[in-house]
Design a protein around this motif. Sequence first.
Motif, PDB file in Angstrom:
ATOM      1  N   UNK A 170       0.845  -1.210   0.000  1.00 40.57           N
ATOM      2  CA  UNK A 170       0.000   0.000   0.000  1.00 40.57           C
ATOM      3  C   UNK A 170       0.877   1.257   0.000  1.00 40.57           C
ATOM      4  N   UNK A 171       1.976   1.194   0.731  1.00 44.03           N
ATOM      5  CA  UNK A 171       2.893   2.342   0.787  1.00 44.03           C
ATOM      6  C   UNK A 171       3.447   2.625  -0.604  1.00 44.03           C
ATOM      7  N   UNK A 172       3.826   1.556  -1.298  1.00 44.81           N
ATOM      8  CA  UNK A 172       4.401   1.736  -2.650  1.00 44.81           C
ATOM      9  C   UNK A 172       3.371   2.373  -3.591  1.00 44.81           C
ATOM     10  N   UNK A 183       3.357  12.942   2.938  1.00 46.86           N
ATOM     11  CA  UNK A 183       4.168  12.152   3.864  1.00 46.86           C
ATOM     12  C   UNK A 183       3.439  10.813   4.078  1.00 46.86           C
ATOM     13  N   UNK A 184       4.216   9.751   4.268  1.00 52.68           N
ATOM     14  CA  UNK A 184       3.618   8.444   4.566  1.00 52.68           C
ATOM     15  C   UNK A 184       4.231   7.946   5.864  1.00 52.68           C
ATOM     16  N   UNK A 185       3.348   7.697   6.829  1.00 46.90           N
ATOM     17  CA  UNK A 185       3.800   7.394   8.195  1.00 46.90           C
ATOM     18  C   UNK A 185       3.596   5.916   8.505  1.00 46.90           C
ATOM     19  N   UNK A 186       4.670   5.286   9.000  1.00 42.14           N
ATOM     20  CA  UNK A 186       4.601   3.902   9.492  1.00 42.14           C
ATOM     21  C   UNK A 186       4.273   3.942  10.971  1.00 42.14           C
ATOM     22  N   UNK A 200      12.613   1.814   2.316  1.00 43.01           N
ATOM     23  CA  UNK A 200      12.675   1.416   0.900  1.00 43.01           C
ATOM     24  C   UNK A 200      11.307   1.486   0.239  1.00 43.01           C
ATOM     25  N   UNK A 201      10.272   1.153   0.977  1.00 41.26           N
ATOM     26  CA  UNK A 201       8.926   1.144   0.386  1.00 41.26           C
ATOM     27  C   UNK A 201       8.387   2.554   0.185  1.00 41.26           C
TER      28      UNK A 201
END
Length: 229
Positions: A170-172, A183-186, A200-201
Motif C-alpha cells: 500500500x505504501x508503494x 508524507x507516509x507514516x509507518x 525502501x517502500x
Amino acid sequence: MTMTEQKNLLGAPPARPLIAPSILSADFGRLVEDCRDVLDAGADLLHVDVMDGHFVPNLSMGPAVCGSLRRHFPEVYLDVHLMVEDPGMFLEPFVKAGADHISFHVEVVDDPIGMAERIRELGASPGLALNPETPVDAVLPHLESFDLALVMSVHPGYSGQAFIPEVLDKVRVIRERFGDAIRIEADGGVSPETAPICRDAGYDVLVSGSSVFGSSDRAGDIEAIRGRG
Ligand code: DX5
Ligand code: ZN
C-alpha cells in the motif's frame, strides 16, 4: 528550528526520514523526562496515540495529556493519532490543547475530505489513517486533501506488536501515485530491524514506541531507524 519550519514539519518532503516516538510506550509517571530524553536523542516530533476503548480495545490519553506536553515543550511538533470511533468530537479539543497534526481513521468517517478541511480551518495539519486490512483504494480518492497517509503496520491498540510486511504494498502504491506531495507514516513494529524495508517502500515518517522508549541506547536506536543518507 524556527516555529514556521516546525509547523510545516509534515507539509514538505523531509531531507531524511522523520522519527516520531509514540509516547504510548513512555513511562507515564515520568512522561516529561522520558519525552525530553527521546527528543535530546534526536527524535523529530512526538506521536500521541489516542484510544477510546471502542475503535480499539484499549484506552490511552486525552487532550489534557496533549496540553501538558505543549506546556512543557512549546516548540515540539505534536502528531496526534486518533484511534476513536467519533474523531470529529475531538478535533477542536486537541487543537486547543496544542496538536499540530491530527490523523483520523478512514474506517469511521463518511466524509474524510470534509474532516480534513475542518482540521485545516482549526489550524492543524490533517492525516488519513488506514488499518492493515483496509485496502489502499479506501484512501486514494481522498489523499490529495491530506498532508499525510498513516499506513498502520500493526492492528491498532497496543505497542510492542510485530510489523506486518504486507502493508508495504500500500505504501508503494501511495508513493507512486503522489510522489513527494505527501508524507507516509509507518506506525507499529518499527525498529532498527524493520526500518530499512519501511524506508525502501516509501515511508518517510517512522513512528516507534517500544523500540525507542525501551532502548538502552535511544540515540543509537533513533539513528538506526532513520538510516543513512
Ligand atoms: C498502535 C499505536 C502505535 C504504537 C507503536 O496502536 O498507534 O503508535 O504505540 O508502538 P510500537 O512501535 O511498539 O509498535
Ligand atoms: Zn499511532
